[in-house]
Design a protein around this motif. Sequence first.
Motif, PDB file in Angstrom:
ATOM      1  N   SER A 258      -2.211   2.593  -4.710  1.00 36.68           N
ATOM      2  CA  SER A 258      -1.092   2.306  -5.607  1.00 36.68           C
ATOM      3  C   SER A 258      -0.936   0.810  -5.841  1.00 36.68           C
ATOM      4  O   SER A 258      -0.639   0.368  -6.952  1.00 36.68           O
ATOM      5  N   TYR A 259      -1.160   0.009  -4.793  1.00 35.96           N
ATOM      6  CA  TYR A 259      -1.033  -1.449  -4.915  1.00 35.96           C
ATOM      7  C   TYR A 259      -2.027  -1.998  -5.935  1.00 35.96           C
ATOM      8  O   TYR A 259      -1.720  -2.906  -6.706  1.00 35.96           O
ATOM      9  N   PHE A 260      -3.238  -1.413  -5.939  1.00 32.51           N
ATOM     10  CA  PHE A 260      -4.289  -1.935  -6.822  1.00 32.51           C
ATOM     11  C   PHE A 260      -4.442  -1.128  -8.115  1.00 32.51           C
ATOM     12  O   PHE A 260      -5.490  -1.170  -8.744  1.00 32.51           O
ATOM     13  N   GLY A 261      -3.397  -0.379  -8.509  1.00 30.41           N
ATOM     14  CA  GLY A 261      -3.394   0.137  -9.864  1.00 30.41           C
ATOM     15  C   GLY A 261      -3.330   1.632 -10.059  1.00 30.41           C
ATOM     16  O   GLY A 261      -3.123   2.090 -11.187  1.00 30.41           O
ATOM     17  N   ALA A 262      -3.534   2.450  -9.009  1.00 32.71           N
ATOM     18  CA  ALA A 262      -3.420   3.901  -9.196  1.00 32.71           C
ATOM     19  C   ALA A 262      -1.984   4.242  -9.599  1.00 32.71           C
ATOM     20  O   ALA A 262      -1.031   3.787  -8.978  1.00 32.71           O
ATOM     21  N   LYS A 263      -1.829   5.040 -10.655  1.00 29.60           N
ATOM     22  CA  LYS A 263      -0.512   5.219 -11.276  1.00 29.60           C
ATOM     23  C   LYS A 263       0.266   6.426 -10.749  1.00 29.60           C
ATOM     24  O   LYS A 263       1.377   6.676 -11.185  1.00 29.60           O
ATOM     25  N   VAL A 264      -0.295   7.193  -9.826  1.00 28.11           N
ATOM     26  CA  VAL A 264       0.387   8.411  -9.379  1.00 28.11           C
ATOM     27  C   VAL A 264       1.635   8.072  -8.572  1.00 28.11           C
ATOM     28  O   VAL A 264       2.690   8.659  -8.757  1.00 28.11           O
ATOM     29  N   LEU A 265       1.519   7.114  -7.658  1.00 22.81           N
ATOM     30  CA  LEU A 265       2.663   6.712  -6.835  1.00 22.81           C
ATOM     31  C   LEU A 265       2.783   5.196  -6.808  1.00 22.81           C
ATOM     32  O   LEU A 265       1.793   4.474  -6.901  1.00 22.81           O
ATOM     33  N   HIS A 266       4.025   4.718  -6.633  1.00 24.87           N
ATOM     34  CA  HIS A 266       4.299   3.294  -6.498  1.00 24.87           C
ATOM     35  C   HIS A 266       4.309   2.950  -5.014  1.00 24.87           C
ATOM     36  O   HIS A 266       4.722   3.777  -4.183  1.00 24.87           O
ATOM     37  N   PRO A 267       3.863   1.736  -4.618  1.00 22.01           N
ATOM     38  CA  PRO A 267       3.873   1.372  -3.199  1.00 22.01           C
ATOM     39  C   PRO A 267       5.227   1.585  -2.527  1.00 22.01           C
ATOM     40  O   PRO A 267       5.293   1.996  -1.362  1.00 22.01           O
ATOM     41  N   ARG A 268       6.325   1.340  -3.255  1.00 27.05           N
ATOM     42  CA  ARG A 268       7.652   1.496  -2.653  1.00 27.05           C
ATOM     43  C   ARG A 268       7.940   2.951  -2.278  1.00 27.05           C
ATOM     44  O   ARG A 268       8.702   3.220  -1.358  1.00 27.05           O
ATOM     45  N   THR A 269       7.338   3.879  -3.012  1.00 29.22           N
ATOM     46  CA  THR A 269       7.531   5.303  -2.699  1.00 29.22           C
ATOM     47  C   THR A 269       6.861   5.661  -1.379  1.00 29.22           C
ATOM     48  O   THR A 269       7.360   6.490  -0.611  1.00 29.22           O
ATOM     49  N   ILE A 270       5.730   5.043  -1.107  1.00 25.47           N
ATOM     50  CA  ILE A 270       4.960   5.379   0.085  1.00 25.47           C
ATOM     51  C   ILE A 270       5.615   4.811   1.352  1.00 25.47           C
ATOM     52  O   ILE A 270       5.537   5.423   2.423  1.00 25.47           O
ATOM     53  N   GLU A 271       6.262   3.647   1.234  1.00 26.99           N
ATOM     54  CA  GLU A 271       6.844   2.988   2.415  1.00 26.99           C
ATOM     55  C   GLU A 271       7.773   3.901   3.219  1.00 26.99           C
ATOM     56  O   GLU A 271       7.588   4.042   4.439  1.00 26.99           O
ATOM     57  N   PRO A 272       8.762   4.557   2.594  1.00 27.21           N
ATOM     58  CA  PRO A 272       9.674   5.406   3.392  1.00 27.21           C
ATOM     59  C   PRO A 272       8.973   6.599   4.040  1.00 27.21           C
ATOM     60  O   PRO A 272       9.229   6.917   5.208  1.00 27.21           O
ATOM     61  N   ILE A 273       8.087   7.269   3.287  1.00 31.51           N
ATOM     62  CA  ILE A 273       7.436   8.460   3.868  1.00 31.51           C
ATOM     63  C   ILE A 273       6.474   8.060   4.977  1.00 31.51           C
ATOM     64  O   ILE A 273       6.292   8.794   5.942  1.00 31.51           O
ATOM     65  N   ALA A 274       5.852   6.888   4.858  1.00 30.82           N
ATOM     66  CA  ALA A 274       4.953   6.402   5.912  1.00 30.82           C
ATOM     67  C   ALA A 274       5.752   6.005   7.151  1.00 30.82           C
ATOM     68  O   ALA A 274       5.365   6.315   8.286  1.00 30.82           O
ATOM     69  N   LYS A 275       6.870   5.315   6.918  1.00 33.56           N
ATOM     70  CA  LYS A 275       7.704   4.822   8.026  1.00 33.56           C
ATOM     71  C   LYS A 275       8.237   5.977   8.862  1.00 33.56           C
ATOM     72  O   LYS A 275       8.272   5.918  10.098  1.00 33.56           O
ATOM     73  N   PHE A 276       8.651   7.057   8.189  1.00 31.50           N
ATOM     74  CA  PHE A 276       9.242   8.199   8.899  1.00 31.50           C
ATOM     75  C   PHE A 276       8.251   9.356   9.068  1.00 31.50           C
ATOM     76  O   PHE A 276       8.633  10.467   9.429  1.00 31.50           O
ATOM     77  N   LYS A 277       6.963   9.050   8.733  1.00 31.55           N
ATOM     78  CA  LYS A 277       5.867  10.023   8.918  1.00 31.55           C
ATOM     79  C   LYS A 277       6.183  11.393   8.291  1.00 31.55           C
ATOM     80  O   LYS A 277       6.061  12.449   8.928  1.00 31.55           O
ATOM     81  N   ILE A 278       6.600  11.345   7.040  1.00 35.11           N
ATOM     82  CA  ILE A 278       6.891  12.574   6.294  1.00 35.11           C
ATOM     83  C   ILE A 278       5.677  12.907   5.411  1.00 35.11           C
ATOM     84  O   ILE A 278       5.304  12.115   4.548  1.00 35.11           O
ATOM     85  N   PRO A 279       5.047  14.053   5.609  1.00 40.02           N
ATOM     86  CA  PRO A 279       3.925  14.428   4.717  1.00 40.02           C
ATOM     87  C   PRO A 279       4.417  14.526   3.268  1.00 40.02           C
ATOM     88  O   PRO A 279       5.511  15.033   3.014  1.00 40.02           O
ATOM     89  N   CYS A 280       3.578  14.031   2.363  1.00 36.69           N
ATOM     90  CA  CYS A 280       3.934  14.053   0.934  1.00 36.69           C
ATOM     91  C   CYS A 280       2.800  14.719   0.167  1.00 36.69           C
ATOM     92  O   CYS A 280       1.632  14.405   0.385  1.00 36.69           O
ATOM     93  N   VAL A 281       3.158  15.656  -0.720  1.00 37.64           N
ATOM     94  CA  VAL A 281       2.149  16.361  -1.524  1.00 37.64           C
ATOM     95  C   VAL A 281       2.403  16.069  -2.997  1.00 37.64           C
ATOM     96  O   VAL A 281       3.535  16.216  -3.476  1.00 37.64           O
ATOM     97  N   ILE A 282       1.362  15.643  -3.695  1.00 42.76           N
ATOM     98  CA  ILE A 282       1.438  15.433  -5.145  1.00 42.76           C
ATOM     99  C   ILE A 282       0.950  16.711  -5.811  1.00 42.76           C
ATOM    100  O   ILE A 282      -0.179  17.152  -5.590  1.00 42.76           O
ATOM    101  N   LYS A 283       1.820  17.356  -6.630  1.00 40.78           N
ATOM    102  CA  LYS A 283       1.476  18.633  -7.246  1.00 40.78           C
ATOM    103  C   LYS A 283       1.727  18.598  -8.752  1.00 40.78           C
ATOM    104  O   LYS A 283       2.422  17.709  -9.261  1.00 40.78           O
TER     105      LYS A 283
END
Length: 815
Positions: A258-283
């Motif tokens: 996401s940092y280098f241009g992938a448009k599916v998710l923004h880096p800020r979206t990943i921070e909370p789920i990574a911090k609290f170890k919440i699995p995330c599924v893109i559907k």
Amino acid sequence: MKLLKFGGTSLANAEKFLYVSNIIEKNAQSEQISVVLSAPAKVTNYLVSIAEKVIQDNQVLEIINLTEIIFIDLIKDLAKRQSNFCYIETKESIKKEFIQLRKIMHGVILLKQCPNNIRAIIISRGEILSICIMKSILKSKNYNVTVINPIEKFLSIGNYLDSTINIYESKKRIKNMIINKNNIVLMPGFIAGNEKKELVVLGRNGSDYSAAVLAACLDANCCEIWTDVDGVFTCDPKIVSDARLLKSISYKEAMELSYFGAKVLHPRTIEPIAKFKIPCVIKNTTNIKSTGTLICSKDSSEEHFLKGVTYLNDIVMFNISGSNIKNMNNIIVRVFSVISRNNIKVILITQSSSENKLNFCITEDQTNITLDILDKELQLELKNGLLHPFQITKNLSILSVIGSNIYKKQDIASKIFSSLGCSKINVLAIAQGSSKHSISLVILKKDVLKAVKNVHNTLFYNKKIIHLFLIGIGGVGSTLLKQILKQKSFLEKQNIEIKICMIANSKKALVSDNTINLLKWKTNFEKTKKQFNLTLLNKIIKNNHLSNSVIVDCTSDELLSEQYVNFLCNNFHVVASNKKANTNTLEYYQKIRNTISKTNRKFLYETNVGAGLPVIKTIQNLFKTGDNLIHFKGILSGSLSFIFGKLEEGMLLSEATQEAKKLGFTEPNPCDDLSGIDVARKLLILAREAGHEIELKDIKIEPLLPNTFKKYKDVDKFLLELKKLDSHFLKRMKNAQKSGNVLRFIGTIEKTGDCYIKLEEVNANDPLYKVKNGENAFAFYTNYYQSIPLVLRGYGAGNNVTASGVFSDLLQTLS
């Protein structure tokens, strides 16, 4: 609890709202569900245009009315489709929102300005109304709903238009809520509140960020982001059509992508789920059967350690250097301190200590402010000549390859550079090692699409791909396509794929961004309305970003053959059954060879002389190893070989010619074969291969036909007139047979470079004596082959053998 987030394309109309409600309902049967919604597609764009006053004041109310109609029409449709839908109540809520919006805009128009706090209120109406509508749908289905007000529950820090949520404080607030375990939880995305309890918005991809934060606050066991794509791909599918869907990636890999241009998710979206170890599924709401992409702590498919090729456009690179700086480290600290204080995002940094040089990349829109603050910060060093004037390079892109522990993989960098080198793409800077999970390269923006496609293919498929642009679909061209289709499975086993990018004749072209289906190409070609001409061809060539692109010319068009240098200069190989380029002027012939040398492209033309016979390769290899031509004689025309073989059997010239044409041995007009000019062209090519610098006019032809035959352009008239020569050739053949000889139309090259073509009698000891029925024969007398010549013999005419020769040349472009 599971959290579901739906984007604007998933809520574009009543049908999609109901589809989303069905997904919510299905999930709610197994566990409690919380839902975050974006605004319906296009609504935010309308609201932003109002807030930013892109439109004129008198158009503001029109846009507000148009936006209101979108919502009213949507709920009208819902009322028809969904029983018990609370249409009146929902309509009143929508009306209230738009009455309030008109009041706000009235004030904005009077003040002639729109403060950021007001702008935030305007552009967030869509999300609020999405929740209002979904609440009514779920109520009509007898579900109880709890709506979370993000202005009250999400404490944010930052400005009105791009705030960041304090997750820990927000988590406390939500924990204090009493939420019935049987209720479905709804919350509008994109919105939060500041310390003053004012509405703020969360910037780009704010709704996804809202969903990730809410998942953390509710201790969700999973966060599902529902969008309009199947998940995270190894590359943007709009650019690389065969990009792979990733089953799973780690949080760190997702962050890098996401940092280098992938448009599916923004880096800020990943921070909370990574911090609290919440699995995330893109559907994907439009493809519910797709498993999507799982983002989690550890990627379960680490054997596929590479995860993607991404890029960022509109990049600027600053170069700071100085030969008289004693402490460059001090300069670096000051540079990045002042940049950080001004909230300028540095994307990539490279440093050369030996040259006291520092490069860093930022987005183009931050160029002027960066230049201003650096001028002020380093004014003394610049004034005293300790630093050189800053060099700023614009129109750049950053290409990044992402993968787990990519720095440990020894061959990745070499593969990337090899791919870029083959595509003639220069690398201006490289960053590897600053992250374990990425390699980033700075290249020119104009090259980035080509680079992405080629690097992706090299790393993810390692297939040998030929991108074929075919011009000419007569006998040879159409047979070539049949042969490619027939050999598809065999080539796949060899890890070779031929992608047909264009099929064209003189009138129109069938073009594909991926590959043309060879099972349906004739039907699709009939349907295409794209006219073919050199303008279209040059446009395709200029825009081509594909590796190993090959133009195959199966025409006899002289104008097209004069474009070969252009093709080669634009990174295309050229394969030609068309002889016109090699029989053009000696100047053009040599220009092609010089271009091949400069561009490292291939020009292959085996079929110019012997159809499928390996004549050109054989003599080229002989001459490369030091052999020299002493004498050559040969039958170079399959059609004339067939015709004179039939005369030997007693058939008349006109009959033999007509049969040869029927079998596809001759040119469209057999006059071209009988004139000897086609043989002369082939002889010229062989003579030039042997090193003789001659022109077509230097070849002496003893004509088979009187000059009067040249005027017959109509094939039927020509064949009718040919009957007048039947008795003459019958007599010549019988005279030869009396002496135990046969007639053969022979081309000869002498050691001196003299070339001539004529009808000769040959005896039984001659290597050309038994050559007939469409065969060609080439007898080379060289230093290595003197008393007994090197003879190549076989069919030299016909669609199958010629197409096979073109096919062989096509595959040679991979070597």
